[in-house]
Write a protein that holds these residues in place. Structure first.
Motif, PDB file in Angstrom:
ATOM      1  N   LEU A  20       0.828  -1.210   0.000  1.00  0.00           N
ATOM      2  CA  LEU A  20       0.000   0.000   0.000  1.00  0.00           C
ATOM      3  C   LEU A  20       0.863   1.260   0.000  1.00  0.00           C
ATOM      4  O   LEU A  20       0.552   2.233  -0.702  1.00  0.00           O
ATOM      5  CB  LEU A  20      -0.939  -0.006   1.205  1.00  0.00           C
ATOM      6  CG  LEU A  20      -2.096  -0.992   1.130  1.00  0.00           C
ATOM      7  CD1 LEU A  20      -2.864  -0.997   2.439  1.00  0.00           C
ATOM      8  CD2 LEU A  20      -3.014  -0.663  -0.027  1.00  0.00           C
ATOM      9  N   LYS A  21       1.957   1.260   0.764  1.00  0.00           N
ATOM     10  CA  LYS A  21       2.857   2.421   0.771  1.00  0.00           C
ATOM     11  C   LYS A  21       3.432   2.656  -0.623  1.00  0.00           C
ATOM     12  O   LYS A  21       3.526   3.800  -1.081  1.00  0.00           O
ATOM     13  CB  LYS A  21       3.997   2.202   1.773  1.00  0.00           C
ATOM     14  CG  LYS A  21       3.609   2.400   3.207  1.00  0.00           C
ATOM     15  CD  LYS A  21       4.821   2.180   4.120  1.00  0.00           C
ATOM     16  CE  LYS A  21       4.459   2.326   5.581  1.00  0.00           C
ATOM     17  NZ  LYS A  21       5.614   2.075   6.463  1.00  0.00           N
ATOM     18  N   CYS A  22       3.801   1.583  -1.282  1.00  0.00           N
ATOM     19  CA  CYS A  22       4.355   1.693  -2.638  1.00  0.00           C
ATOM     20  C   CYS A  22       3.304   2.256  -3.595  1.00  0.00           C
ATOM     21  O   CYS A  22       3.606   3.130  -4.413  1.00  0.00           O
ATOM     22  CB  CYS A  22       4.832   0.325  -3.107  1.00  0.00           C
ATOM     23  SG  CYS A  22       5.626   0.361  -4.719  1.00  0.00           S
ATOM     24  N   ASN A  26       3.435   5.710  -5.730  1.00  0.00           N
ATOM     25  CA  ASN A  26       3.223   5.761  -7.178  1.00  0.00           C
ATOM     26  C   ASN A  26       2.149   6.780  -7.549  1.00  0.00           C
ATOM     27  O   ASN A  26       2.297   7.530  -8.522  1.00  0.00           O
ATOM     28  CB  ASN A  26       2.842   4.381  -7.713  1.00  0.00           C
ATOM     29  CG  ASN A  26       4.001   3.413  -7.697  1.00  0.00           C
ATOM     30  OD1 ASN A  26       5.152   3.813  -7.638  1.00  0.00           O
ATOM     31  ND2 ASN A  26       3.697   2.129  -7.723  1.00  0.00           N
ATOM     32  N   VAL A  27       1.083   6.800  -6.781  1.00  0.00           N
ATOM     33  CA  VAL A  27       0.005   7.762  -7.056  1.00  0.00           C
ATOM     34  C   VAL A  27       0.492   9.187  -6.827  1.00  0.00           C
ATOM     35  O   VAL A  27       0.199  10.090  -7.622  1.00  0.00           O
ATOM     36  CB  VAL A  27      -1.235   7.446  -6.186  1.00  0.00           C
ATOM     37  CG1 VAL A  27      -2.248   8.565  -6.253  1.00  0.00           C
ATOM     38  CG2 VAL A  27      -1.866   6.134  -6.621  1.00  0.00           C
ATOM     39  N   LEU A  28       1.248   9.400  -5.753  1.00  0.00           N
ATOM     40  CA  LEU A  28       1.780  10.745  -5.491  1.00  0.00           C
ATOM     41  C   LEU A  28       2.742  11.179  -6.591  1.00  0.00           C
ATOM     42  O   LEU A  28       2.753  12.349  -6.993  1.00  0.00           O
ATOM     43  CB  LEU A  28       2.466  10.784  -4.124  1.00  0.00           C
ATOM     44  CG  LEU A  28       1.526  10.710  -2.913  1.00  0.00           C
ATOM     45  CD1 LEU A  28       2.336  10.602  -1.630  1.00  0.00           C
ATOM     46  CD2 LEU A  28       0.589  11.902  -2.868  1.00  0.00           C
ATOM     47  N   ASP A  29       3.564  10.249  -7.089  1.00  0.00           N
ATOM     48  CA  ASP A  29       4.462  10.569  -8.208  1.00  0.00           C
ATOM     49  C   ASP A  29       3.666  10.948  -9.450  1.00  0.00           C
ATOM     50  O   ASP A  29       3.996  11.927 -10.134  1.00  0.00           O
ATOM     51  CB  ASP A  29       5.377   9.384  -8.523  1.00  0.00           C
ATOM     52  CG  ASP A  29       6.457   9.174  -7.475  1.00  0.00           C
ATOM     53  OD1 ASP A  29       6.677  10.088  -6.652  1.00  0.00           O
ATOM     54  OD2 ASP A  29       7.070   8.085  -7.475  1.00  0.00           O
ATOM     55  N   ALA A  30       2.627  10.181  -9.735  1.00  0.00           N
ATOM     56  CA  ALA A  30       1.788  10.483 -10.903  1.00  0.00           C
ATOM     57  C   ALA A  30       1.126  11.839 -10.739  1.00  0.00           C
ATOM     58  O   ALA A  30       1.031  12.621 -11.691  1.00  0.00           O
ATOM     59  CB  ALA A  30       0.746   9.383 -11.099  1.00  0.00           C
ATOM     60  N   LEU A  31       0.680  12.121  -9.539  1.00  0.00           N
ATOM     61  CA  LEU A  31       0.037  13.412  -9.272  1.00  0.00           C
ATOM     62  C   LEU A  31       1.029  14.554  -9.435  1.00  0.00           C
ATOM     63  O   LEU A  31       0.702  15.593 -10.011  1.00  0.00           O
ATOM     64  CB  LEU A  31      -0.555  13.416  -7.864  1.00  0.00           C
ATOM     65  CG  LEU A  31      -1.274  14.688  -7.429  1.00  0.00           C
ATOM     66  CD1 LEU A  31      -2.451  14.973  -8.358  1.00  0.00           C
ATOM     67  CD2 LEU A  31      -1.741  14.564  -5.999  1.00  0.00           C
ATOM     68  N   SER A  32       2.260  14.356  -8.961  1.00  0.00           N
ATOM     69  CA  SER A  32       3.252  15.424  -9.093  1.00  0.00           C
ATOM     70  C   SER A  32       3.598  15.680 -10.562  1.00  0.00           C
ATOM     71  O   SER A  32       3.944  16.798 -10.929  1.00  0.00           O
ATOM     72  CB  SER A  32       4.510  15.103  -8.281  1.00  0.00           C
ATOM     73  OG  SER A  32       5.210  14.026  -8.851  1.00  0.00           O
ATOM     74  N   CYS A  33       3.489  14.651 -11.399  1.00  0.00           N
ATOM     75  CA  CYS A  33       3.707  14.843 -12.839  1.00  0.00           C
ATOM     76  C   CYS A  33       2.503  15.509 -13.495  1.00  0.00           C
ATOM     77  O   CYS A  33       2.643  16.292 -14.426  1.00  0.00           O
ATOM     78  CB  CYS A  33       3.974  13.505 -13.517  1.00  0.00           C
ATOM     79  SG  CYS A  33       5.552  12.779 -13.064  1.00  0.00           S
TER      80      CYS A  33
END
Length: 77
Positions: A20-22, A26-33
């Motif tokens: 879940l942390k991973c 991943n979602v936070l990385d996608a959001l930052s992009c």
């Protein structure tokens, strides 16, 4: 429940938590992009709105000039 079962359950829970942390990372990385792309698109929409407003103003000016020309033409002929 015995100790081995509790340990197995704990291990499975820890693995699930790591997964879940991973996924959250991943979602936070996608959001930052996606955030800069969204801001870029917002700017593009603003520019398009400005272009539409300018074209609308130009059209209104042309229609006014056309009205003036239509008023003058009968007097010329």
């Amino acid at each position: 429940m015995d100790i081995k079962q509790l340990q197995a359950d704990l291990d499975a829970t820890v693995r699930g938590n790591d997964i879940l942390k991973c996924e959250v990372r991943n979602v936070l990385d996608a959001l930052s992009c996606a955030t800069p792309k969204l801001k870029y698109l917002e700017l593009q929409v603003l520019k398009q709105d400005e272009n539409i407003n300018q074209l609308t103003n130009n059209l209104q000016e042309c229609m006014t000039e056309l009205g003036v020309v239509k008023g003058i033409l009968p007097k010329v002929f």
